[in-house]
Design a protein around this motif. Structure first.
Motif, short mmCIF file in Angstrom:
data_model
loop_
_atom_site.label_atom_id
_atom_site.label_comp_id
_atom_site.label_asym_id
_atom_site.label_seq_id
_atom_site.Cartn_x
_atom_site.Cartn_y
_atom_site.Cartn_z
N VAL A 1 90.78 101.10 97.94
CA VAL A 1 91.60 102.31 97.88
C VAL A 1 92.14 102.46 96.47
O VAL A 1 92.65 101.50 95.89
CB VAL A 1 92.77 102.24 98.88
CG1 VAL A 1 93.58 103.53 98.82
CG2 VAL A 1 92.25 102.01 100.29
N GLU A 2 92.03 103.66 95.91
CA GLU A 2 92.54 103.90 94.57
C GLU A 2 93.10 105.31 94.47
O GLU A 2 92.76 106.19 95.28
CB GLU A 2 91.44 103.70 93.52
CG GLU A 2 90.22 104.59 93.74
CD GLU A 2 89.09 104.25 92.79
OE1 GLU A 2 89.37 104.09 91.58
OE2 GLU A 2 87.94 104.15 93.24
N ALA A 3 93.98 105.51 93.51
CA ALA A 3 94.57 106.83 93.27
C ALA A 3 93.67 107.60 92.32
O ALA A 3 93.19 107.07 91.32
CB ALA A 3 95.96 106.68 92.68
N LEU B 1 94.26 110.04 97.57
CA LEU B 1 93.86 108.65 97.79
C LEU B 1 92.35 108.63 98.05
O LEU B 1 91.86 109.34 98.92
CB LEU B 1 94.61 108.05 98.98
CG LEU B 1 96.11 107.85 98.78
CD1 LEU B 1 96.74 107.34 100.07
CD2 LEU B 1 96.39 106.89 97.64
N SER C 1 99.76 107.23 103.30
CA SER C 1 100.02 106.03 102.51
C SER C 1 99.23 104.91 103.16
O SER C 1 98.89 104.98 104.34
CB SER C 1 101.52 105.68 102.49
OG SER C 1 101.98 105.41 103.82
N GLY D 1 97.08 113.23 99.16
CA GLY D 1 98.11 112.29 98.73
C GLY D 1 99.47 112.55 99.33
O GLY D 1 100.31 111.65 99.38
N TYR E 1 89.23 106.49 99.19
CA TYR E 1 88.86 105.30 99.95
C TYR E 1 87.35 105.11 99.90
O TYR E 1 86.59 106.07 100.11
CB TYR E 1 89.32 105.45 101.40
CG TYR E 1 88.65 104.52 102.39
CD1 TYR E 1 89.20 103.27 102.67
CD2 TYR E 1 87.49 104.90 103.06
CE1 TYR E 1 88.59 102.42 103.59
CE2 TYR E 1 86.88 104.05 103.97
CZ TYR E 1 87.43 102.82 104.24
OH TYR E 1 86.83 101.98 105.13
#
Length: 249
Positions: A192-194, A214, A241, A237, A216
């Protein structure tokens, strides 16, 4: 009640500073913990936190006020509106069943399905395959109908031959592969990264261009160690979370 703490932000000088600050603060507000105070730090404190001028901070706060996320009161300060929607948690609990259960209650539309060469960014996963079948889907909240995420699944052709797109409107790909196609799944590796919303994601999820999302990536392996599916899912986003639970021995 704990003090509200905005997330940190690495500024990109090629984008308007007020916009980046407003989007970062927006994500912090919508992803706040249940016990966080509704009172925001002062303009000066926020400007110092983000490393911008007070004028830039005021412009960012004005944007959030126009969205109805905050209210500003002379001499009293700036407050988060109690009705500002908090993000729904996406929990990675370490089991296939948890991943399957995550999308329960969502409505899914299949946007397309096509075979083609393995994308360059996925070559490391499908080294022995000349092509993959890519499925594109858009998920909406089961109650409001609001788009929540959209997914691309790159599936090995011999596995995709047994996938019915009608099943993908009812169940996640993981469930279809395991319970319908009969793939013996050995593990799924999650990352998972922004990221910032690209034009296609912004349009599908109905969010501003370059707003936080987000991203995935889920790589599914069968019992022979082959990658059978690579899922790339873009989550809004302001709605999600990720929580990871680690059990201590």
């Amino acid at each position: 009640m704990t003090a509200f703490a905005p997330d940190s932000l690495v500024l990109n000088r090629k984008l308007p500073l007020w916009y980046q600050v407003s989007q970062s603060l927006r994500a912090s507000i919508l992803g706040r913990t249940p016990d966080a105070s509704l009172r925001l730090p002062t303009e000066e404190q926020l400007a110092e936190h983000y490393g911008v001028s007070v004028l830039t901070m005021r412009q960012a706060l004005k944007e959030l006020e126009s969205e109805g996320l905050i209210s500003r009161h002379r001499r009293r300060g700036t407050f988060i509106e109690p009705g500002a929607q908090r993000g729904a948690p996406v929990r990675l609990l370490g089991s296939v069943d948890a991943i399957v259960a995550q999308q329960s209650g969502e409505r899914t539309a299949v946007l397309g399905c096509a075979a083609g060469p393995v994308p360059g960014e996925l070559a490391e996963y499908f080294g022995d395959a000349g092509e993959v079948v890519t499925y594109r889907r858009l998920r909406r909240d089961g109650e409001s109908g609001e788009p929540t995420n959209w997914a691309e699944n790159a599936v090995r052709p011999d596995v995709a031959a047994a996938v019915d797109t009608a099943d993908l409107e009812r169940w996640p790909m993981t469930k279809v592969l395991r319970d319908v196609v009969g793939v013996r799944i050995s593990r799924i590796t999650d990352t998972v990264e922004a990221r910032l919303a690209d034009p296609e994601t912004a349009e599908l999820l109905q969010v501003p261009l370059l707003s936080p999302i987000l991203h995935y990536t889920g790589v599914t392996y069968d019992e022979a160690g082959r990658v059978v599916d690579v899922a790339r899912i873009r989550y809004r986003g302001d709605r999600f979370s990720f929580t990871v639970t680690v059990e201590a021995p």
